[in-house]
Each structure stands twice: as structure tokens, then as C-alpha cells.
Design an enzyme around this catalytic site. Structure first.
Site: not given
Length: 535
Positions: A61, A202, A221, A239, A243-244, A258, A324
Site C-alpha cells: 500500500r 482496503k 480489522h 501482522s 491471527k490467520t 480479516d 499475496r
């Protein structure tokens, strides 16, 4: 101008000022989009069938090139500053005019999608871009309308994407030739000068983060999963916190990984897909996500592959560490097909504390939950980002998603605290980082212990366990947990030098207090009193 597609909207692009374009491709499905991306040279096919696309200079980003138009409808609601930077309406209009002129004579792809699985709060979004693979990305990431819904689809927000257009260097209001500009009055986002598809995702998230609080919906988020008994859990985490990994539990269905909302009916996913980081991904550690990288319909960004065999090398970060994969949520097993869940029984805030101070699991009061939600703490270590030295760096990202929150953080924080109290939600702070010493001296929290602690918390196995109060952070820490050595529950006891632990703990307390000073005038005494205790 030709229009191709089985679902061409009655609300055409001319309503946006797009005239004299080339062919307009409306709501094409995955096979057609893959074929067009390959024929045009936008992408190449990897072994297994996934598209591989390169985004050029922008592999992430462009946060410094993101602006919000200062308008009467939002001026008093936006938390203006370094994150939410203003641009004036006439400056936005000038950039939009150039982008509309750029579209003349060019083929355009249009994809109409929903953002939000709750029909009471979903947003109709139209994504217009020049390249087929970006359209496939949007199709993967959001929720597909039915054929009947497409026939009557009227967008509530439009994203205009021109990846090949860069603004002139002297363009008023901009920092560079790249731009991501949002106008809430126009209900429009315009993006130029970047092929990084995450800007589309986003941008929609930022729109919802502004709009939904006015509908009494808390945008978050986070990831969400749900147990066999219907009990759902929210996972917040930046990150590197896991979390994932931790929300992908074979004993619980994944609602989404997400972005979610918490409204009157419970939780709902904003998206219909996943945008997973795949650097160093392995079939052993993440078999479900790994399998998506070998599947037709997946879009891979900046993943390196052998040009002859087309075999992917997910360990190669030569283009970027931010490789990604974009794929529909139903590419992975054990998902919630509705994208919804009831009100949560548990909220989990994940942190990777590289200072080795925080307990592996702590129970929070609603006020402590708001404090740690506004803090959004984790720590970065060498190897996670360029330019980091040997010492850990404390990182605070409010609401665990500061770059995407247009309103003041306390708007979201107060909504979270009120919902936690209203629904009697259990709140937990989980440290997936280090213990036994600071990064470089201690060791990473064993994943099997973290999973055991989480399972015990989510399944109610800690309800009757005695807790002690942490002397530095005031958090309640269980004294025992099935499958976890009791000594690891007290971080001070894992250090060889208790005095060194005390110094490091007070150092982290000071960092928390210094960071939270910016919010103290916006919260009440109960939240201020939830702060860690200075010696």
C-alpha cells in the site's frame, strides 16, 4: 462503445462521466477474466492454474498517497492528521477529470459486488479498472450478487482504478504521481499510479469504517470463527501475531480472516474472499492456504516462479516479502457459508511481545479491553521489516488497524467496550511472542501452548481456574491450564534474572503509558485506570 457481459447494468458508466471508452466488459466470470488476463499479457499461468501477476514498483500500500476529500458531509467526523490527510474538492475534481480523460478509448472492466454479508448493512460497490486481473481480484475478494440482484444493481460507492495513469508532478494536493482519493460526498474512490490490488480491498474497508458506526455497527480489522455450539470468537492482531494461523482451527468454522462488522444481529464478514500473505508458506504449516496457491481462480501477486516449469517458489522474496494470494473463501474447507455468526462469546487480542514481558494469556475487563484495543500493541523484530536493528521495536496501531480508521479511535473503542459489556463477552490478551527473555535471549512462545490456552479459554475450561493479578499490567492470569506447564504462565519465572525482567517490564509499561497519552482526554476514568502501573 461495445458492452459485453450477461449482466450489463441499467446504471451505465456514463452516469460517472465515462464517455468514449473502448469495450466495456461487465461482470465477467472467473474463466473469462483469466483468459483475458493471459491473452493481454497481464498475467502468466502457474503450475496448478493460479494466475501470477506483477505489480511493479508498488508491492504494498502507498499509505502516504492516500487522501480524503474535505467535505461538509464529513469534516466534523474525520480524525484528520497523518493517517487521514485532507485534499480539497477542487483538487479531487482535477484528478478525476484527468482520469476520466485517460479512460477514453480504453477497454474497461466492471465488476459489481457486495461488501458485507449482513443484508441490512451491506454496501453495493462497483469496481471499474483497466485490467482483467484486478477485476478478478475484486470478484474474489467481495461477495457476488445473484443474477437477479445484478439485473437491478445500483452502486452505492464506485472505485475507479487507473493503474497505468500517474498524476503530473505538479498536481495540486498530491504528494506523488500515485494517489488513492476518497470522496464521501461523491461516493467515489479514485486510484491511480499503482497496480497493487490491495488498494482496492482496503479502500472498501476504509469506506465501511467511516459509514458503519453511523448505523450502529462496529467495523473491525479482525478474523472470526465459530464453534460447533454456535459460540463465536473475534481475533484482533497485527501482522506477525498469528491471527490467520490461530483463527484457522479445525474444530471451529472460519467466518472470515480479516474484516468484519458487529451489529444488532451479531457478526458478519465484509468480504467473500481472502488476501493471504504467502511468503515462506508451506504445505506442512498451512496446508489449506498452501493448496489455494495451486488452484485455478487464485490470483498470486509478486510470487516468483520458474519460467519454464511454472513451479512456484513461495520462499523467494526477491520481488517483495509481501507476496499475496487472493482467492474466494470457499477455496478453503470448514468455512461458514453464510458469512455471519451470533454475538461473540470471546474477544481475543493477539500480540507478539518481543520484550518477553507479557503473560501468554490474560483475562481483560471491558475497560482493559478498550485500553488495549486503542493501544493495538505488538513488537517488530529484525527480519520482519527492512531497517530494523537487533533490538525489538514496540509498535502501536490503534484499533489494530490505524491506517483504515477515518473516525477518531475512541469512536470504535467505545463501541467495542459497550458491546463487550452488553453481551457479557470474555476478553483475552494473548502473547504469541517471547518468554524467558527479550528477543535474542528468550524463546518464542510454543505454538502448542498458545493453542492449548486459546482452546481452554474459548471452551470455558478456565471458568473455575484461580487467577492472579499481574503486578505490572493489572491483568488477570490463570494459574493453571490443561496441557500447559504452569511455570510458563508466569513470565517473570521464565527469566533467569528476575531483576532484569522487572526492568524490561517497567520499560514496556512506560511505552504503553506514553503511547496512550494521546487518548487520555477522550476516555473516562475507568479506562484511564486500566493502564499498566508504573513503579
Amino acid at each position: 462503445m461495445r458492452q459485453i457481459g450477461a449482466n450489463v447494468s441499467r446504471h451505465g458508466l456514463d452516469t460517472l462521466g465515462i464517455v468514449n471508452s473502448g469495450t466495456q466488459f461487465w461482470n465477467l466470470e472467473t474463466p473469462a477474466l483469466c483468459e483475458m488476463a493471459l491473452v493481454s499479457g497481464e498475467a502468466v499461468l502457474s503450475q496448478g492454474g493460479a494466475l501470477v501477476c506483477l505489480t511493479g514498483v508498488h508491492t504494498g500500500r502507498s499509505a502516504n498517497d492516500k487522501f480524503i476529500v474535505r467535505e461538509a458531509v464529513n469534516e466534523g467526523d474525520i480524525d484528520w492528521g497523518a493517517v487521514n490527510k485532507p485534499i480539497e474538492p477542487d483538487e479531487f475534481d482535477a484528478v478525476l477529470k484527468a482520469q476520466l480523460a485517460h479512460y477514453q478509448g480504453r477497454d474497461l472492466h466492471v465488476q459489481d459486488v457486495w461488501a458485507g454479508a449482513d443484508k441490512n448493512h451491506r454496501l453495493g460497490v462497483r469496481v471499474i479498472t483497466e485490467q482483467a486481473w484486478h477485476t478478478l481480484f475484486a470478484r474474489n475478494m467481495f461477495i457476488q450478487p445473484t443474477a437477479d440482484e445484478l439485473a437491478h444493481f445500483q452502486p452505492q460507492f464506485t472505485i475507479l482504478h487507473a493503474p497505468e495513469l500517474e498524476a503530473p508532478a505538479d498536481t495540486a494536493g498530491l504528494r506523488s504521481g500515485t494517489y488513492i482519493l476518497a470522496s464521501f460526498d461523491r461516493r467515489m474512490v479514485i486510484i491511480g499510479g499503482t497496480s497493487y490490488a490491495g488498494e482496492i480491498k482496503k479502500s472498501v474497508f476504509s469506506i465501511l469504517n467511516y459509514m458503519l458506526p453511523a448505523q450502529d455497527v462496529l467495523p473491525m480489522h479482525c478474523s472470526v470463527n465459530v464453534g460447533t455450539d454456535g459460540g463465536s470468537a473475534i481475533f484482533f492482531g497485527l501482522s506477525g501475531t498469528g491471527k490467520t494461523t490461530l483463527s484457522a482451527d479445525p474444530k471451529r468454522k472460519l467466518v472470515g480472516d480479516d474484516e468484519h462488522g458487529w451489529g444488532a444481529n451479531g457478526l458478519f464478514n465484509f468480504e467473500g474472499g481472502c488476501y493471504a500473505k504467502v511468503i515462506n508458506l508451506s504445505a506442512e504449516a498451512e496446508p489449506e492456504i498452501f493448496a489455494t496457491t495451486r488452484r485455478f481462480g487464485t490470483v498470486l501477486e509478486n510470487v516468483v516462479m520458474d519460467p519454464d516449469t511454472r513451479i512456484l517458489d513461495l520462499n523467494d522474496g526477491s520481488l517483495t516479502e509481501n507476496t499475496r494470494a487472493s482467492y474466494p473463501l470457499d477455496f478453503i474447507p470448514n468455512i461458514s457459508t453464510s458469512g455471519t455468526a451470533g454475538h461473540p462469546r470471546n474477544v481475543v487480542m493477539l500480540t507478539a511481545d518481543a520484550f518477553g514481558v507479557l503473560p501468554p494469556l490474560s483475562r481483560l475487563t471491558p475497560e482493559q479491553a478498550m485500553y488495549h484495543f486503542l493501544s493495538g500493541y505488538t513488537a517488530k523484530v529484525a527480519g520482519t521489516e527492512k531497517g530494523l536493528g537487533s533490538e525489538p521495536q514496540a509498535t502501536f496501531s490503534t484499533c489494530f488497524g490505524a491506517p483504515f480508521m477515518p473516525r477518531h479511535p475512541t469512536v470504535y473503542g467505545n463501541m467495542l467496550r459497550d458491546r463487550i459489556a452488553q453481551h457479557g463477552v470474555n476478553c483475552w490478551l494473548v502473547n504469541t511472542g517471547w518468554t524467558g527473555g527479550i528477543y535474542g535471549t528468550g524463546y518464542r512462545m510454543p505454538i502448542q501452548h498458545t493453542r492449548a490456552l486459546l482452546s481452554a479459554a474459548l471452551e470455558g475450561q478456565l471458568d473455575d481456574v484461580p487467577f492472579r493479578e499481574d503486578e505490572n499490567f493489572g491483568l488477570m492470569v490463570p494459574e493453571s491450564c490443561p496441557g500447559v506447564p504452569s511455570e510458563i504462565l508466569n513470565p517473570r519465572g521464565t527469566w533467569a534474572d528476575g531483576a532484569a525482567y522487572d526492568v524490561q517490564a517497567q520499560n514496556l509499561v512506560a511505552r504503553f503509558r506514553e503511547n496512550f497519552a494521546q487518548y487520555e482526554t477522550h476516555v473516562d476514568d475507568s479506562v484511564r485506570s486500566a493502564a499498566p502501573k508504573a513503579a
